[in-house]
Design a protein around this motif. Structure first.
Motif, mmCIF file in Angstrom:
data_model
loop_
_atom_site.group_PDB
_atom_site.id
_atom_site.type_symbol
_atom_site.label_atom_id
_atom_site.label_comp_id
_atom_site.label_asym_id
_atom_site.label_seq_id
_atom_site.Cartn_x
_atom_site.Cartn_y
_atom_site.Cartn_z
ATOM 1 N N ASN A 169 0.709 -1.452 -0.023
ATOM 2 C CA ASN A 169 -0.134 -0.036 -0.056
ATOM 3 C C ASN A 169 0.790 1.286 -0.079
ATOM 4 O OD1 ASN A 169 -2.507 -0.010 -0.091
ATOM 5 N ND2 ASN A 169 -2.971 -0.911 1.860
ATOM 6 N N LEU A 170 2.260 1.039 0.055
ATOM 7 C CA LEU A 170 3.197 1.991 0.334
ATOM 8 C C LEU A 170 2.887 3.044 -0.911
ATOM 9 C CD1 LEU A 170 5.517 3.545 1.844
ATOM 10 C CD2 LEU A 170 7.082 2.287 0.303
ATOM 11 N N THR A 171 2.765 2.887 -2.139
ATOM 12 C CA THR A 171 2.647 3.814 -3.189
ATOM 13 C C THR A 171 1.383 4.511 -3.321
ATOM 14 O OG1 THR A 171 3.938 2.385 -4.394
ATOM 15 C CG2 THR A 171 3.194 4.016 -5.612
ATOM 16 N N ASN A 172 0.160 3.747 -2.773
ATOM 17 C CA ASN A 172 -1.224 4.192 -2.548
ATOM 18 C C ASN A 172 -1.012 5.386 -1.564
ATOM 19 O OD1 ASN A 172 -3.940 4.719 -2.440
ATOM 20 N ND2 ASN A 172 -3.944 2.940 -1.211
ATOM 21 N N ILE A 173 -0.426 4.969 -0.566
ATOM 22 C CA ILE A 173 -0.569 6.178 0.716
ATOM 23 C C ILE A 173 0.385 7.390 0.366
ATOM 24 C CG2 ILE A 173 0.221 6.330 3.057
ATOM 25 C CD1 ILE A 173 -1.143 3.559 3.552
ATOM 26 N N LYS A 174 1.485 7.160 -0.236
ATOM 27 C CA LYS A 174 2.083 7.929 -0.878
ATOM 28 C C LYS A 174 1.596 9.015 -1.464
ATOM 29 C CE LYS A 174 6.915 8.786 -2.679
ATOM 30 N NZ LYS A 174 7.891 7.975 -3.745
ATOM 31 N N THR A 175 0.862 8.452 -2.490
ATOM 32 C CA THR A 175 -0.008 9.366 -3.347
ATOM 33 C C THR A 175 -1.084 10.109 -2.728
ATOM 34 O OG1 THR A 175 0.499 7.539 -5.175
ATOM 35 C CG2 THR A 175 -0.662 9.305 -5.869
ATOM 36 N N ASN A 176 -1.709 9.459 -2.189
ATOM 37 C CA ASN A 176 -2.956 9.888 -1.465
ATOM 38 C C ASN A 176 -3.129 10.706 -0.259
ATOM 39 O OD1 ASN A 176 -4.544 9.382 -3.845
ATOM 40 N ND2 ASN A 176 -4.197 7.287 -3.457
ATOM 41 N N ALA A 177 -2.069 10.361 0.584
ATOM 42 C CA ALA A 177 -2.323 10.833 2.165
ATOM 43 C C ALA A 177 -2.030 12.427 1.962
ATOM 44 C CB ALA A 177 -1.035 10.334 3.021
ATOM 45 N N ALA A 180 11.452 5.718 4.164
ATOM 46 C CA ALA A 180 10.531 4.787 4.598
ATOM 47 C C ALA A 180 10.299 3.402 3.598
ATOM 48 C CB ALA A 180 8.936 5.352 4.142
ATOM 49 N N ALA A 181 11.077 3.466 2.406
ATOM 50 C CA ALA A 181 10.941 2.586 1.431
ATOM 51 C C ALA A 181 11.631 1.432 2.192
ATOM 52 C CB ALA A 181 11.620 2.770 0.145
ATOM 53 N N ALA A 182 12.684 1.375 2.987
ATOM 54 C CA ALA A 182 13.497 0.446 3.538
ATOM 55 C C ALA A 182 13.100 -0.033 4.828
ATOM 56 C CB ALA A 182 14.935 1.021 3.792
ATOM 57 N N VAL A 183 12.071 0.292 5.518
ATOM 58 C CA VAL A 183 11.409 -0.010 6.497
ATOM 59 C C VAL A 183 11.160 -1.481 6.307
ATOM 60 C CG1 VAL A 183 9.512 0.215 8.310
ATOM 61 C CG2 VAL A 183 10.497 2.332 7.449
ATOM 62 N N ALA A 184 10.432 -2.112 5.443
ATOM 63 C CA ALA A 184 9.986 -3.185 5.140
ATOM 64 C C ALA A 184 11.105 -4.182 5.015
ATOM 65 C CB ALA A 184 9.216 -3.423 3.952
#
Lengths: 291, 432
Positions: free
Chosen positions: B281-289, B371-375
């Motif tokens: 969901n990272l890209t979705n949240i990055k785009t929409n938050a 944030a990308a590296a958290v996972a």
């Protein structure tokens, strides 16, 4: 040279019979046959188990819950959608401004695919900022309700969608039937001094009898058949609160791959539907006035 | 008409005759190997375009192979379609399916292990994160190649943190701290809550999110052979009690079932300050938050932890030798470090090999968007997603128990005991 009558009749019936047999009767019989065997796996071929699959169903609490849920679902959706359809038909049958717009508005839910409807309602039912919660807060002052996420409301929420989806479709049949009622009958009744309520009960409603029977049969079938929204929205959850026979058949057949058990479930569903249809035609059918 | 068309094609072929493809007569003489590849995407959109691009690039690099990609809907639909097709004698040659479908696919006898296929070297199969391989191997064989893989992370609203007097750069590190933060973040006006502290989705597949809690409470849900579950362990009930307490005792989490699908939306609408959901969901949240957000590893209980999730690549038994070899080539192509890195950047799924994270483009991306590296960092603590023989049934037993507790129909301990009894009934015959 004249064709014998019976040959002519069979030629006319043939194509429909062939299709019905191939896609309805043969699969139904095959399902009943498969229900008597165990589920085949690559390591274990199917063996004859008699009625064991049905015995397993009798011991399965989820099956009983699904059956009970389905009866509630039918009891909730069938009378509700028929009453609503009739009310809407009576309303848009009158002389009303914007009549066509109203008819289209009532009919729209029928046109939408059930999957789209389910995704739409998922957001309607969202606690707090969903449309339903906003309405209940505005009109009734209620707090947020988790409509599809709690045991008490989930099945009701699913029923509401089914009614919303179906009533418009049934309205069309009522509308057609209403317009087929000869105005002379209504005029005669009002000349005799009958009130509007009395005309409705003694003239309109009896004349709508065949349509009501038709709609009732369809509504009952749909209450066992139309489950797409449940698969999308709750997958039968929470804790099987919205599990119906059809969703359970799908789950058993295509998620658990227990085809034998799914066949037995299908057998039960067939039996339930056959009994209800027989009752409807014999009880309601006898009281229905055909012209 | 057909003559003119053929003539036109002949003319254009003549013009292209200098290209290396047509210049190699040996390649041209062979009929191309056609590889049917099922991929779990419901409708078009960005991911379908990326996969289409990979297929095209691969075909350009390997003229003897044609990929026929088929998009088969959700993961659930995809396994249903693959198994139905296999039973009808028309299985795909290769498919991306949930890693947890491994035992089901083996029991149905429709897949082959990657080991021993031409071109599948041990070094390649060993190049992925061990956390992802836990769900890809059993009985000493590799059945799945990690591709569209994910894990659970926490997303939080930094503005809400500031408003509650919390440091927006620090996420809760322990279970106790998580409750404390959530209490500070829950905003009430009278009886109603305008912002919840946190929410963990529980519709559809609550077992996956619950498995994060059990892992953090230091208990495993199943054994490696996939024929035993441990739902009745007291630590499992304890983990469930923690989840239940968030809603019932601390009142910082919505009651009842929290919908998975609308959870990101709840987050955007500021109805909740901290959510658990997939890295996918990272890209979705990055785009929409509409606010600044943070991504963090899940808080630790007795230890940190999360299950992995997502899809692996499988080869089907019905594929011919030539198709199996082509499948290996294609899988190696898809998992090349450079491509895996770009895939991770484009989608938010976790690039599956350490080498991918060492590429220049990934390093640049992480530097600009940590944030990308958290996972990836959380993978050290990751365990295999719940997967057993008759996976769907065994998982449903747990799902039903969890939902019964979360909707107040049952207590954690008896509900988990009942789920264990059901799982035991199903799995007994897969032992010994």
């Amino acid at each position: 040279m004249r064709m014998p009558r019976f040959l002519h009749a069979w030629l006319m019936l043939g194509p429909a019979l062939l299709l019905l047999a191939a896609f309805t009767h043969v699969p139904a019989l095959a399902t009943l046959w498969h229900a008597l065997f165990s589920t085949p796996t690559p390591r274990r071929p199917a063996v004859f188990v008699g009625l064991n699959n049905y015995a397993a169903l009798a011991e399965d609490p989820i099956f009983w819950q699904a059956l009970w849920n389905n009866l509630l679902y039918a009891l909730g959706t069938v009378p509700m959608s028929i009453a609503l359809a009739l009310a809407m038909a009576l309303w848009v049958n009158g002389r009303l401004r914007g009549r066509t717009a109203m008819r289209i508005a009532f009919f729209t839910p029928t046109v939408l695919p059930m999957i789209a409807v389910a995704n739409l309602w998922l957001f309607f039912y969202t606690p707090d900022y969903g449309m339903i919660d906003r309405l209940t807060r505005l009109l009734l002052g209620w707090g947020p309700t988790n409509w599809i996420g709690s045991q008490e409301t989930a099945l009701g929420a699913m029923m509401a969608i089914a009614v919303w989806k179906e009533a418009g479709f049934f309205m069309i049949f009522y509308l057609a039937a209403l317009q087929a009622i000869p105005p002379s009958l209504l005029e005669a009744a009002s000349l005799e001094g009958a009130s509007r309520g009395r005309i409705f009960w003694r003239v309109t409603l009896p004349l709508l009898g065949p349509t009501t029977l038709f709609i009732a049969v369809n509504a009952v079938i749909n209450s066992f058949r139309l489950v797409d929204h449940i698969l999308v929205m709750t997958q039968g959850g929470p804790d099987n609160a919205t599990a119906l026979l059809m969703t359970y058949i799908y789950e058993t057949g295509f998620r658990f791959w227990d085809t034998a058990q799914a066949s037995a479930l299908t057998g039960v569903l067939l039996a339930v539907l056959a009994v209800i249809a027989a009752l409807q035609f014999s009880l309601l059918g006898r009281r229905t006035h055909y012209r | 008409m057909s003559i003119t068309r053929r003539a036109a094609i002949g003319a254009s072929l003549g013009a292209l005759a200098a290209s290396p493809f047509l210049a190699a007569p040996a390649v041209r003489a062979q009929a191309p190997v056609e590889l049917t590849f099922n991929y779990p995407i419901a409708v078009g959109g960005p991911i379908a375009r990326i996969i289409d691009g990979y297929c095209d690039d691969f075909q350009k690099a390997n003229p003897g192979i044609r990929i026929r990609q088929v998009y088969t809907g959700s993961y659930q639909d995809s396994i249903t379609k693959a198994l139905t097709a296999a039973r009808g004698g028309d299985a795909p040659d290769m498919a991306c399916l949930l890693s947890t479908d491994m035992f089901t696919l083996i029991d149905e006898d429709v897949v082959v292990p990657w080991d021993g296929l031409p071109g599948a070297e041990t070094s390649w199969m060993g190049s992925f994160y061990p956390g992802f391989m836990e769900n890809s191997r059993t009985g000493g064989k590799t059945w799945g190649i990690p591709f569209q893989r994910s894990t659970i992370v926490m997303y939080y609203n930094k503005e809400a943190f500031k408003a509650a007097g919390l440091n927006p750069e620090v996420a809760p590190a322990s279970w106790a701290e998580q409750v404390e933060f959530a209490q500070k973040l829950t905003r009430r006006s009278g009886d109603t809550v305008s912002q919840w502290g946190m929410q963990i989705p529980s519709s559809g597949f609550p077992y996956w999110l619950f498995q994060a809690l059990t892992t953090q409470n230091d208990v495993r849900l199943m054994n490696e052979a996939g024929n035993q579950t441990f739902y009745a362990d007291p630590k499992v009930a304890e983990a469930l009690q923690y989840w239940l307490d968030l809603a019932q005792k601390h009142k910082v989490h919505p009651t009842g079932i929290v919908e998975w699908g609308t959870t990101p939306r709840d987050f955007f609408e500021r109805k909740v300050a901290m959510i658990w959901t997939t890295t996918g969901n990272l890209t979705n949240i990055k785009t929409n938050a509409p606010f600044e957000f943070g991504v963090a590893q899940l808080a630790a209980g007795r230890k940190p932890g999360s299950p992995t999730g997502g899809g692996n690549l499988y080869v089907f038994k019905s594929a011919s030798e030539a198709k199996r070899a082509a499948a290996v080539k294609f899988a190696r192509f898809l998992t090349e470090p450079e491509r895996a890195a770009q895939w991770g950047i484009d989608t938010g799924y976790v690039a599956t090999s350490p080498e991918a994270w060492e590429t220049a483009k990934m390093k640049d991306y992480v530097a600009a968007f940590p944030a990308a590296a958290v996972a990836r960092d959380q993978l050290r603590h990751a365990v295999a997603e719940l997967s057993t023989h008759e996976n769907q049934r065994v998982t449903k037993a747990l799902n039903d128990g969890l939902q019964a507790v979360l909707t107040g129909r049952s207590q954690p301990q008896p509900a988990m005991a009942a789920a264990q009894a059901e799982a035991e009934r199903i799995l007994r015959r897969y032992r010994g």
